[in-house]
Design a protein around this motif. Structure first.
Motif, PDB file in Angstrom:
ATOM      1  N   THR A   1     -20.899 -34.056  11.854  1.00 56.39           N
ATOM      2  CA  THR A   1     -20.306 -33.110  12.809  1.00 56.39           C
ATOM      3  C   THR A   1     -20.592 -31.669  12.413  1.00 56.39           C
ATOM      4  O   THR A   1     -21.045 -30.860  13.229  1.00 56.39           O
ATOM      5  N   VAL A   2     -20.306 -31.334  11.144  1.00 57.77           N
ATOM      6  CA  VAL A   2     -20.523 -29.966  10.686  1.00 57.77           C
ATOM      7  C   VAL A   2     -22.005 -29.607  10.751  1.00 57.77           C
ATOM      8  O   VAL A   2     -22.375 -28.492  11.130  1.00 57.77           O
ATOM      9  N   GLY A   3     -22.877 -30.552  10.396  1.00 54.70           N
ATOM     10  CA  GLY A   3     -24.310 -30.296  10.459  1.00 54.70           C
ATOM     11  C   GLY A   3     -24.778 -29.988  11.871  1.00 54.70           C
ATOM     12  O   GLY A   3     -25.630 -29.113  12.070  1.00 54.70           O
ATOM     13  N   GLU A   4     -24.233 -30.683  12.850  1.00 56.80           N
ATOM     14  CA  GLU A   4     -24.606 -30.431  14.242  1.00 56.80           C
ATOM     15  C   GLU A   4     -24.228 -29.013  14.666  1.00 56.80           C
ATOM     16  O   GLU A   4     -25.003 -28.313  15.324  1.00 56.80           O
ATOM     17  N   TYR A   5     -23.032 -28.589  14.263  1.00 53.06           N
ATOM     18  CA  TYR A   5     -22.602 -27.235  14.630  1.00 53.06           C
ATOM     19  C   TYR A   5     -23.396 -26.169  13.867  1.00 53.06           C
ATOM     20  O   TYR A   5     -23.637 -25.083  14.397  1.00 53.06           O
ATOM     21  N   GLN A   6     -23.805 -26.478  12.638  1.00 51.55           N
ATOM     22  CA  GLN A   6     -24.655 -25.537  11.914  1.00 51.55           C
ATOM     23  C   GLN A   6     -25.987 -25.361  12.638  1.00 51.55           C
ATOM     24  O   GLN A   6     -26.530 -24.252  12.719  1.00 51.55           O
TER      25      GLN A   6
ATOM     26  N   ASP B   1     -14.631 -24.553  18.146  1.00 52.51           N
ATOM     27  CA  ASP B   1     -14.802 -25.935  18.604  1.00 52.51           C
ATOM     28  C   ASP B   1     -14.901 -26.894  17.419  1.00 52.51           C
ATOM     29  O   ASP B   1     -14.351 -27.996  17.446  1.00 52.51           O
ATOM     30  N   LEU B   2     -15.610 -26.454  16.367  1.00 53.01           N
ATOM     31  CA  LEU B   2     -15.750 -27.296  15.180  1.00 53.01           C
ATOM     32  C   LEU B   2     -14.404 -27.513  14.507  1.00 53.01           C
ATOM     33  O   LEU B   2     -14.069 -28.643  14.109  1.00 53.01           O
TER      34      LEU B   2
END
Length: 374
Positions: free
Chosen positions: A117-122, A244-245
């Motif tokens: 999840t965090v990688g996608e937002y990065q 959002d994250l």
């Protein structure tokens, strides 16, 4: 190769005359024709514009691309008139690393799924950053570069010509003063008239170019507004992605963290205690989780076995704050000694923490800082 010997000799003679005139002026042995005050002001304003435009341009380049090697590479591609290869941002690289790590740790584990999840937002933030860099380069950097490499080069060339014509004019004035014979004076006067005409014409050309600096300022002002607009949009989009994250991670907390240690009930966890930089205990007492024999910021942390501490009652009740506590992040609530707050727990919550409420404020509070009232 055919050389014009007479022209070469003439050019050499002119260069020598200008060098002599310049040297004598520096030594105070010759008079110097001063430019009018308006032209002097325009020259000073032009120099100021060039110097600060160059500094702003260089620092903006560093802001948009901190890597000096990458800046040099982009400069070479521009000079060779070749397309600059697509360069992924640092945030995108970080996001890809996180997602690759999740594959190794297991995408179905709490840590692995969170990394995904965090990688996608990065990656999203990196894409927004790339758009900001491109917009800033087109709308702000390019106009500044065009001024430095285009308009200012023309102005500099005309200024050098003006200085040369001034030296020629002053050299003619010096020859006229030294002429003794009538014939020599007539020739010197003729040369002076020609030199004065050339100097006046070049002064006008230089003046017109320098007055164009005002329109340059107007253009750069418009570009500056575009840069601020792009920067504001970039930070706003980053803020939206981060909010959002946080919401996505917060909604997953109840399902993720209670199960983080399932299958190993004897695993030790660190009991949250007071931060030595953000708490204050009454004189003569030791803060929770610390003995009087071992005070200070380097105290060993206290560990508890899961199951050894009974969770507080689930109902709402009052609690008295024993010590000051400063919230470590937005999910916590800061406390003041001796105040009364309302506390309660939620299913799956760490037993060493409660949810505290004070008016419209709400957040996690450590149990060790509270005296629960009946």
């Amino acid at each position: 190769m055919d050389f014009n010997v007479k022209k070469l000799a003439s050019d050499a003679g002119v260069f020598f005359t200008r060098a002599v005139q310049y040297t004598e002026e520096k030594l105070g042995q010759a008079e110097k024709t001063e430019l009018d005050a308006h032209l002097e002001n325009l020259l000073a304003r032009g120099d100021c514009t060039k110097n600060w435009t160059e500094k702003i341009f260089r620092q903006t380049e560093i802001l948009l691309q901190p890597n000096p090697s990458a800046r040099i590479e982009e400069f070479l591609y521009e000079k060779l008139e070749k397309k600059i290869p697509l360069r992924i941002t640092n945030a995108e690289v970080l996001g890809q690393y996180m997602q690759d790590a999740a594959k190794e740790f297991g995408p179905s584990t709490p840590y692995g799924s969170t990394l995904i999840t965090v990688g996608e937002y990065q990656k999203r933030i990196g894409a927004v950053e790339r758009e900001f860099i491109h917009a800033s380069a087109v709308g702000f950097l390019n106009p500044l570069r065009n001024f430095l490499e285009g308009d200012w080069r023309i102005i500099s060339k005309e200024r050098r010509l003006l200085e040369n014509y001034r030296l020629d004019l002053d050299a003619c004035k010096a020859r006229l003063k030294k002429a003794k014979l009538a014939e020599a004076k007539a020739a010197a006067e003729q040369e002076l008239r020609v030199a004065q005409t050339d100097f006046d014409r070049q002064s006008e050309v230089t003046r017109l170019l320098l007055e164009g600096i005002n329109s340059t300022h107007v253009n750069h002002l418009r570009c500056l507004h575009e840069f601020v607009k792009a920067q504001a949009a970039y930070f706003a989009q980053c803020a939206v992605h981060m909010q959002d994250l946080q919401k996505e991670l917060s909604s997953a907390n109840d399902d993720t963290f209670p199960n983080a240690f399932v299958g190993n009930p004897s695993m030790s966890v660190i009991a949250p205690g007071p931060s030595p930089l953000s708490t204050a205990a009454p004189p003569g007492t030791s803060p929770p989780g610390r003995t009087s024999a071992s005070p200070g910021p380097l105290d060993p942390v206290v560990t508890l076995k899961i199951g050894e501490v009974k969770p507080p009652a689930t109902g709402t009740r009052k609690a008295k704050v024993l010590y000051d506590y400063e919230a470590a992040d937005v999910s916590e609530l800061s406390l003041l000694a001796d105040e009364l707050i309302t506390v309660y727990t939620v299913p799956g919550m760490d037993p060493d923490w409660l949810i505290g409420e004070r008016g419209n404020q709400k957040g996690k509070v450590p149990v060790t800082y509270l005296e629960l009232l009946s």
